[in-house]
Design a protein around this motif. Structure first.
Motif, PDB file in Angstrom:
ATOM      1  N   VAL A  79     -27.992  -0.304  46.285  1.00 43.49           N
ATOM      2  CA  VAL A  79     -28.113   0.768  45.300  1.00 43.49           C
ATOM      3  C   VAL A  79     -29.409   0.611  44.512  1.00 43.49           C
ATOM      4  O   VAL A  79     -30.150   1.572  44.295  1.00 43.49           O
TER       5      VAL A  79
ATOM      6  N   GLU B  79     -32.863   3.022  44.295  1.00 44.89           N
ATOM      7  CA  GLU B  79     -33.398   3.500  43.018  1.00 44.89           C
ATOM      8  C   GLU B  79     -34.842   3.055  42.815  1.00 44.89           C
ATOM      9  O   GLU B  79     -35.679   3.822  42.325  1.00 44.89           O
TER      10      GLU B  79
ATOM     11  N   ALA C 103     -22.616   3.600  48.348  1.00 53.34           N
ATOM     12  CA  ALA C 103     -22.232   4.279  47.113  1.00 53.34           C
ATOM     13  C   ALA C 103     -22.717   5.723  47.103  1.00 53.34           C
ATOM     14  O   ALA C 103     -23.887   6.000  47.413  1.00 53.34           O
TER      15      ALA C 103
ATOM     16  N   ASP D 218     -23.327   7.384  44.563  1.00 46.77           N
ATOM     17  CA  ASP D 218     -24.362   7.503  43.533  1.00 46.77           C
ATOM     18  C   ASP D 218     -25.757   7.449  44.140  1.00 46.77           C
ATOM     19  O   ASP D 218     -26.692   8.064  43.624  1.00 46.77           O
ATOM     20  N   SER D 219     -25.896   6.688  45.234  1.00 48.21           N
ATOM     21  CA  SER D 219     -27.197   6.604  45.902  1.00 48.21           C
ATOM     22  C   SER D 219     -27.585   7.942  46.528  1.00 48.21           C
ATOM     23  O   SER D 219     -28.762   8.300  46.581  1.00 48.21           O
TER      24      SER D 219
ATOM     25  N   PHE E 299     -26.640  10.870  45.303  1.00 46.09           N
ATOM     26  CA  PHE E 299     -27.036  11.706  44.161  1.00 46.09           C
ATOM     27  C   PHE E 299     -28.469  11.384  43.720  1.00 46.09           C
ATOM     28  O   PHE E 299     -29.236  12.286  43.369  1.00 46.09           O
ATOM     29  N   ALA E 300     -28.819  10.081  43.726  1.00 41.54           N
ATOM     30  CA  ALA E 300     -30.180   9.678  43.343  1.00 41.54           C
ATOM     31  C   ALA E 300     -31.198  10.250  44.324  1.00 41.54           C
ATOM     32  O   ALA E 300     -32.269  10.737  43.930  1.00 41.54           O
TER      33      ALA E 300
ATOM     34  N   GLN F 194     -31.623  13.905  43.667  1.00 39.84           N
ATOM     35  CA  GLN F 194     -32.473  14.124  42.487  1.00 39.84           C
ATOM     36  C   GLN F 194     -33.944  13.927  42.821  1.00 39.84           C
ATOM     37  O   GLN F 194     -34.819  14.588  42.245  1.00 39.84           O
TER      38      GLN F 194
END
Length: 310
Positions: free
Chosen positions: A237, A241, A264, A266-267, A269-270, A273
């Protein structure tokens, strides 16, 4: 310990990675054919390691114009170009600060134009299958620069090593080289949106580079140029980032390659973005990950191959 091996010592080296460490080099079973064309013709321990990594990556692209820059056994810039000068400019642009005192390797002949740019960059070694006479004149005038001519073809170079060896107190670990290539069975588009031809080409390019970066590794690339290489991380992760932070706005419509499974959401989503257009990763068919990329119309390729490198 060395008595356990049947090795023929070639010579002692000045020192190892640190000045307090002794070092030697022993003859390889299938040695690389090379020449050091500069006045200072002794390659140091760390220079040999960096040169190996640079040639490992450059040989992945032996049939095109490719340039690899390596520092501390880690790639910091790789690119392909319409000619060797174009490839060099793109590779150097990835991380010009880390390139200082690094090793730069070329897949094709270094000419006068490229030599003039190398002169200002602060490399410690330049390696290439050949150099023009004018390029040699320029490079020999650069203080502290070692010039290495690789006589073994880069295509043949890929076949020189068959195993990796790690000496530990538990025993001597031996494994085969990681030579797994992408093929139709390992290249699976799992997202609803299908990649363009250009995205596929950049994805293969990024995948070949992340293979040689130290895990946990993530590469962001576009137009056959690395924009960020995040490596040596202990958390995937964080690796993602950091790569996105370094690439910054350049990550728009770029490729993100991960040397292992992205665990994850979240990765994802990053990456969204960062406006990443395609993600290529080992994958495991995780439905929540695939649903996330579909929600944001991002392409995902799962290879089923991991390229962990410690």
């Amino acid at each position: 310990m060395l008595s356990d091996f049947k090795l023929e010592k070639e010579k002692d080296l000045t020192f190892g990675l640190n000045s307090q460490q002794t070092a030697q080099i022993y003859k390889a079973q299938s040695p690389l054919d090379y020449e050091v064309l500069s006045d200072d013709d002794e390659l140091l321990y760390n220079e040999i390691i960096d040169l190996k990594v640079a040639l490992d990556i450059t040989s992945e692209f032996y049939d095109v114009c490719a340039v690899t820059i390596v520092k501390a056994a880690m790639p910091c810039g790789v690119a392909l170009g319409r000619d060797i000068e174009d490839a060099y400019v793109k590779a150097f642009d990835c991380d010009p600060i880390s390139s200082v005192n690094g090793v730069v390797a070329f897949s094709k002949t270094v000419d006068e134009k490229v030599a003039s740019q190398i002169k200002k960059a602060g490399f410690c070694i330049v390696a290439s299958p050949d150099f023009s006479s004018k390029a040699l004149d320029i490079l020999r005038g650069v203080e502290g620069l070692k010039i290495v001519k690789i006589n073994t073809s880069l295509e043949e170079y890929k076949k020189l090593e068959n195993v990796e060896i790690e000496v530990t107190p538990f025993g001597i670990l031996v494994q085969s080289q990681d030579r797994k290539e992408l093929d139709k069975d390992s290249f699976k588009v799992v997202s609803k949106r299908k990649p363009t031809a250009e995205e596929i080409e950049d994805a293969v390019f990024a995948w070949k580079i992340v293979k040689h970066a130290k895990s946990e590794a993530v590469v962001i690339a576009k137009d056959f140029k690395t924009l960020a290489i995040s490596q040596g991380n202990t958390c995937r992760v964080c690796a993602i980032e950091r790569a996105l932070d370094y690439a910054c706005n350049d990550s728009k419509d770029a490729i993100l390659a991960s040397d292992g499974i992205i665990p994850a959401i979240d990765s994802i989503f990053a990456a969204v973005q960062g406006r990443i257009s395609l993600i290529i990763q080992t994958g495991n068919g995780e439905k929540s990950i695939i649903s996330a990329v579909d929600k944001y119309n991002t392409v995902m390729i799962e290879t089923g191959i991991s390229h962990l490198k410690y």
